[in-house]
Enzyme design. Sequence first.
Site, short mmCIF file in Angstrom:
data_model
loop_
_atom_site.label_atom_id
_atom_site.label_comp_id
_atom_site.label_asym_id
_atom_site.label_seq_id
_atom_site.Cartn_x
_atom_site.Cartn_y
_atom_site.Cartn_z
N TYR A 95 0.80 -1.23 0.00
CA TYR A 95 0.00 0.00 0.00
C TYR A 95 0.84 1.28 0.00
O TYR A 95 0.50 2.24 -0.72
CB TYR A 95 -0.99 -0.02 1.17
CG TYR A 95 -2.15 -0.95 0.88
CD1 TYR A 95 -3.28 -0.49 0.22
CD2 TYR A 95 -2.11 -2.29 1.25
CE1 TYR A 95 -4.34 -1.34 -0.06
CE2 TYR A 95 -3.16 -3.14 0.97
CZ TYR A 95 -4.27 -2.67 0.31
OH TYR A 95 -5.31 -3.51 0.01
N GLU A 137 -8.38 -7.43 4.70
CA GLU A 137 -7.61 -8.52 4.09
C GLU A 137 -6.91 -9.37 5.14
O GLU A 137 -6.80 -10.59 4.99
CB GLU A 137 -6.60 -7.92 3.09
CG GLU A 137 -7.31 -7.39 1.84
CD GLU A 137 -6.59 -6.25 1.15
OE1 GLU A 137 -5.36 -6.09 1.36
OE2 GLU A 137 -7.26 -5.49 0.41
#
Length: 423
Positions: A95, A137
Amino acid sequence: MPTAAQIEIVKRTIPVLRQHGETLTRHFYARLFEHAPDVRRYFNPAHQRSGGQQRALAGAILAYAQHIDDPAALSDAIEVIAQKHASLTIQPEHYPIVGEHLLASIREVLGDAATADVLDAWAAAYDELAGVFIERERTIYAEQRAHQGWAGFKPFTIVQRERESDNTVSLYLVPADGSEPPAHLPGQYVSIRVQDADGHTAMRNYSLSNAPGAAAYRISVKREVGDGEVPGGDVSNRIHDGLDQGDRLELSPPCGAFTLELPEPDDRPLVFIAGGIGITPLISMAHAALQASPSRRVIFIQAVRHGGLRPFTCELETLAGRYPSFSLHVCFTQPRETDGVGDPRAKRGELEPADLQRWIGGWEATYYFCGPLPMMSRVDRMLETHGVAIDDRRYECFGPAQPLAARADDEGTLEMHHEPTLA
């Protein structure tokens, strides 16, 4: 979390995103792949060449800006993306890489409009959204380990190969360690990891096309041949030409949010409308629905160009013979001379409202449909025109998702399916 002032700044960028969104995302992907080439393996290059991936991300960014102060409006879409990310084993460390190049792209594409306040606001907004995905996730990976026995990629062996049509082949896969594959939810997909023609790692998603609880997972792969300007699919052609019984693939656990919702009232018909290879999640759903409630009316409509490209012919005929409640219909959109001739269940031409009225006996039903985007848009418009509620119109896009015409609006959507967007 963005401050109230930063939320307002993000919302003020909406007109700019509408005007320059695709330019921004094209720049972003080019920049990302140049500076972080390892992330290429998470993306299908065909979707980059077609522009579909760039359009999908542009729509996602726009939708997030529009709903930044109402995140609940995005919960379904976020779940779809998180499932996709988990299928590709996206990790928290990805990310910051994406965020760096997204913010740099905003600065480089928007120029003077990308003030320090705008960049700070988008940095805060991205960090918040990334945190949502990372947490979801992490939960998915924990659930996979607890209920499916593994997370990440695991070796599977091809135990059977079966040709389904002129352009589709099925592979039956079992864990190489001798364990039994855990039952999937009807409609879910797996990611496979292989080496492409250049020796690079490539990942692709394929729906599980057989009944849940079978002794092996089945994926059914259409050969993507290309058309001169667009090259053929590297992985699909490798599967067709280079993989056979005894070979191994790496699979991630089943994922996906487009799944059959049961139980529902048995007196409510269930309608599946499949276009081309979009049949793969729907045939798994049909098996599960009939096993759960053999007396429930199930109407299965298969649209194909011609008989040579029609997969699962014998399997569907077997279901029709086994279950009196199951009715099968086929639309041949580019029929060969004999396709559908003499078969009252078949039509030579596109699916039309009169066909649905005749085959279903009314419009009240739960509809699941999957196939090429133009076909799904036509189906969605037909159903909307005849009063079918949006909650009863359930669909999935293969590849980067785009809004169906009947569902598009001036504010855009966030409907991402079989392609990663933010990582």
